[in-house]
Design an enzyme around this catalytic site. Structure first.
Site, mmCIF file in Angstrom:
data_model
loop_
_atom_site.group_PDB
_atom_site.id
_atom_site.type_symbol
_atom_site.label_atom_id
_atom_site.label_comp_id
_atom_site.label_asym_id
_atom_site.label_seq_id
_atom_site.Cartn_x
_atom_site.Cartn_y
_atom_site.Cartn_z
ATOM 1 N N GLU A 171 -11.417 38.839 -19.610
ATOM 2 C CA GLU A 171 -11.188 39.836 -20.660
ATOM 3 C C GLU A 171 -9.961 39.414 -21.457
ATOM 4 O O GLU A 171 -8.862 39.352 -20.917
ATOM 5 C CB GLU A 171 -10.942 41.217 -20.043
ATOM 6 N N ASP A 417 -18.383 44.386 -8.979
ATOM 7 C CA ASP A 417 -17.114 44.285 -9.694
ATOM 8 C C ASP A 417 -16.199 43.234 -9.055
ATOM 9 O O ASP A 417 -16.362 42.857 -7.893
ATOM 10 C CB ASP A 417 -16.429 45.655 -9.651
ATOM 11 N N GLU A 465 -19.530 42.439 -17.803
ATOM 12 C CA GLU A 465 -18.311 42.873 -18.466
ATOM 13 C C GLU A 465 -17.702 41.645 -19.134
ATOM 14 O O GLU A 465 -18.269 41.121 -20.070
ATOM 15 C CB GLU A 465 -17.350 43.525 -17.474
ATOM 16 N N GLU A 471 -12.372 50.828 -21.330
ATOM 17 C CA GLU A 471 -11.473 51.168 -20.230
ATOM 18 C C GLU A 471 -10.005 50.901 -20.581
ATOM 19 O O GLU A 471 -9.101 51.580 -20.086
ATOM 20 C CB GLU A 471 -11.846 50.389 -18.964
#
Length: 671
Positions: A171, A417, A465, A471
């Site tokens: 990310e 996750d 993701e 988030e």
């Protein structure tokens, strides 16, 4: 300037020819993109041009296997042809992907091959290992040399897990800088964009990654990007709360193999306009073929999610939280709003097991039965470490036990996750998990991992993701100018870049929306940057076969008009049309499901007016159901205007986007 660059390349080719180098040229189907492959006995290079723009200057290709260079000698042409084909894509943004390209296969000693492809919108190559005795890949050289010091959009690796260089969530916001300004000590993930002259873009990415580490990039000499790969893991340990498993010792090599195989694709997408990136299928073309014989059970859809909204519901006669009563409320909400699933996130299971020490306040069997009676499936959260039972080298026994147990119970899938690595062992594990889940008819949503092609091989992997999603609003800091991170700009960058490699679990749907001046991070009661319609448009613009509704069911019922509109938007489509856009500025996309069209448009913090050409509609008359930024959206981001109007193919719609704004329409044919 372009003539000088082309002349320089021509002189370089003449010199190589004089030295005995062999040169092969490959063109795309429309003849506009050209790949030049050169071997001189010592090294292999490729160069890419499109029209009069030199995209890549000669860039090296090599791998070292068991201590020896894999590519040696001048090689020979084993195959050269134009290929016309198509790929069925039932869980995607279109039903069919055209797969037309020029192909060149070069053969070297010991059965080594290098396959090149030239598409109208990019080029790619992959190395084939023909030595049946090969056991170790020491290194791989993949260069991407550019002709000038161009601007780049770089997603740098940061926030390392345990300080380990290759352990990361994938990310990143985008640093916008020149190639020469890239940080030499930093790694970047892909896709990475290079802005070429005359508005062209070159996006570097990998594809079809299996049993091999993912491609990372770093600054090379001159204006080059060079590959780096996470080395093979020898030792690892569990961090903090037990969610992450990171490497503590890595080998000097990057992969262990058992003989003949193809390495992943190294690709560069090349477009004349930014909008072309919004509908580019390169990742699908280069992905493995589907390995699931019957996919009829795979049911994409929308999901009511608990974690982002902290199970904050009200006007109920029970204490909300991770308990059976709360999730029955989520199921009731999902049924009333035609959502296919709910997710029960972290907190339902034990820290070290998915079947022991479960949360006693949650009765899973009761919830499964309750959901089944209302047509709503349940998806469970798991860490990757728990799902594989701590065994990164195998993990098949643990995942088989868990998946069979919960499939028998009636659970519909898992959100897995904290992968947070893409070394060979993790990629191998992701494939084994997908295969196991497919056998048990379970859906998967992978977090801490970006798409690499597995979604084509196993279409039950619906989401990934690897994106700075909603988030981040929960903990976003601000300074005197507003939020530190420019989320709306990021929102209109990822459709061009991150979405190139596959679907993304951004988790949109905030019902509390804020202008830059009014936004602040609030973990317990989060809000979004930008307008309500910016959030609504995400359901059309962002690819996500398993699409979340991230906010509280109570808020969605408070905002029922918005919720009704979102509930009508499908998560897979039959056709996609890129309408217009500019990287980092705005994006507008139209998608068709059956005879209904869906249009989504989003902007950064700059207000703008767009003209939407409706010629994609075809014949007949239509009715447009429109969500647009309200008159006061610039001051009050929750302000929107809901209207209906007739529309036909000859129309051009003038739409206004407020700062951080959006626009969405559902266009149905008149009966």
């Amino acid at each position: 300037m372009k003539k000088r660059k082309m002349l320089g390349l021509l002189l370089c080719m003449i010199c190589m020819a004089a030295s005995g180098a062999k040169v092969q040229k490959l063109t795309s189907p429309n003849g506009k993109l050209e790949v030049t492959v050169t071997t001189d006995g010592q090294r292999l290079t490729w160069a890419v041009s499109k029209g009069d723009t030199q995209v890549l200057t000669p860039s090296a290709i090599q791998a070292v296997v068991d201590g020896q260079p894999l590519i040696s000698g001048q090689g020979s042409v084993a195959r050269k042809q134009q290929v016309t084909s198509s790929i069925a894509t039932p869980v995607y943004r279109k039903q069919q992907v055209a797969d037309n390209y020029g192909m060149l296969v070069m053969k070297f000693a010991h059965g080594t091959t290098v396959e090149f492809r030239a598409y109208d919108d990019g080029a790619a190559y992959r190395i084939g290992i023909g030595n049946a005795k090969a056991s170790r890949i020491d290194s791989e050289t993949a260069e991407f040399r550019f002709a000038g010091d161009y601007k780049v959009f770089v997603p740098y690796v940061n926030d390392l897990r345990g300080g380990e260089r290759y352990s990361y969530s994938f990310e990143s916001y985008y640093d916008e800088q020149q190639l020469s300004q890239m940080f030499p000590d930093s790694l970047a993930i892909t896709p990475l964009c290079v802005c070429l002259p005359d508005g062209k873009k070159a996006v570097v990415m990998d594809a079809g990654v299996e049993d091999y580490p993912g491609l990372m990039l770093k600054k090379g000499d001159g204006h080059a990007l060079t590959a780096e790969f996470a080395p093979y893991v020898l030792e690892q340990s569990v961090l903090g709360r037990g969610l992450n498993m990171v490497s503590t010792k890595r080998a000097s090599y990057i992969a262990r193999i058992s003989g003949k195989r193809m390495l992943p694709w190294r690709a560069v997408v090349v477009t004349d306009s930014d909008a072309e990136l919004l509908n580019c299928d390169m990742a699908v073309r280069l992905a493995p073929a589907c390995r699931v014989d019957d996919i009829s059970w795979i049911r994409p859809g929308k999901v009511a999610w608990d974690w982002w909204n902290n199970t904050n519901i009200w006007n109920v006669d029970f204490q909300s939280g991770m308990n059976t009563a709360t999730y029955k409320y989520y199921i009731d909400f999902a049924q009333k709003n035609h959502l296919e699933y709910i997710i029960i996130d972290e907190g339902w299971s034990g820290r070290e097991s998915l079947t022991e020490d479960l949360n006693p306040a949650i009765d899973l069997k009761e919830l499964v039965a309750y959901g089944k009676s209302r047509g709503v499936g349940i998806i469970l959260w798991s860490s990757w470490r728990n799902m594989i039972g701590n065994d990164v080298l195998d993990g098949t026994a643990a995942m088989e036990h868990y998946m069979q147990h919960y499939a028998d119970m009636g659970i519909k899938g898992f959100k897995v996750d904290f992968f947070d690595r893409d070394d060979q062992q993790v990629i191998r594990s992701a494939y084994r998990m997908a295969e196991c889940a497919a056998r048990h008819h379970l859906l998967l949503d992978y977090h801490g991992l970006k798409p690499m092609g597995i979604q084509s091989a196993y279409p039950n992997v619906l989401n990934f993701e690897g994106v700075k999603g909603l988030e981040n609003a929960k903990w976003e800091p601000r300074n005197e100018r507003g939020p530190v991170s420019d989320q709306p700009r990021y929102d209109v960058t990822i459709p061009y870049l991150r979405m190139l490699c596959g679907q993304l679990d951004y988790t949109p749907g905030a019902m509390d929306n804020a202008t830059r001046e009014n936004f602040f991070g609030n973990y317990g009661h989060p809000m979004s940057q930008g307008t309500r319609c910016h959030q609504v448009a995400m359901y059309i613009v962002f690819d996500a076969p398993l699409q979340m509704l991230a906010d509280s069911p109570t808020k969605y019922m408070r905002e029922q008009e918005t919720t009704n509109f979102i509930s009508l938007i499908p998560t897979t489509f039959d056709e996609t049309v890129a309408l217009c856009g500019e990287l980092g500025e705005y994006a507008a996309i139209a998608r068709r499901k059956g005879s209904t069209w869906y249009i989504g448009a989003m902007t950064n913090w700059t207000a703008r007016d767009l003209l939407i050409d409706c010629s994609f509609l075809g014949g007949g008359s239509y009715q447009a159901d429109i969500f647009a930024d309200g008159t006061n959206a610039e001051k009050e981001a929750m302000d929107y205007r809901h209207s209906r109007q007739p529309v036909k193919a000859s129309d051009k719609l003038n739409i206004h986007l407020a700062p951080g704004g959006g626009w969405a329409a559902i266009i149905t044919p008149n009966s």
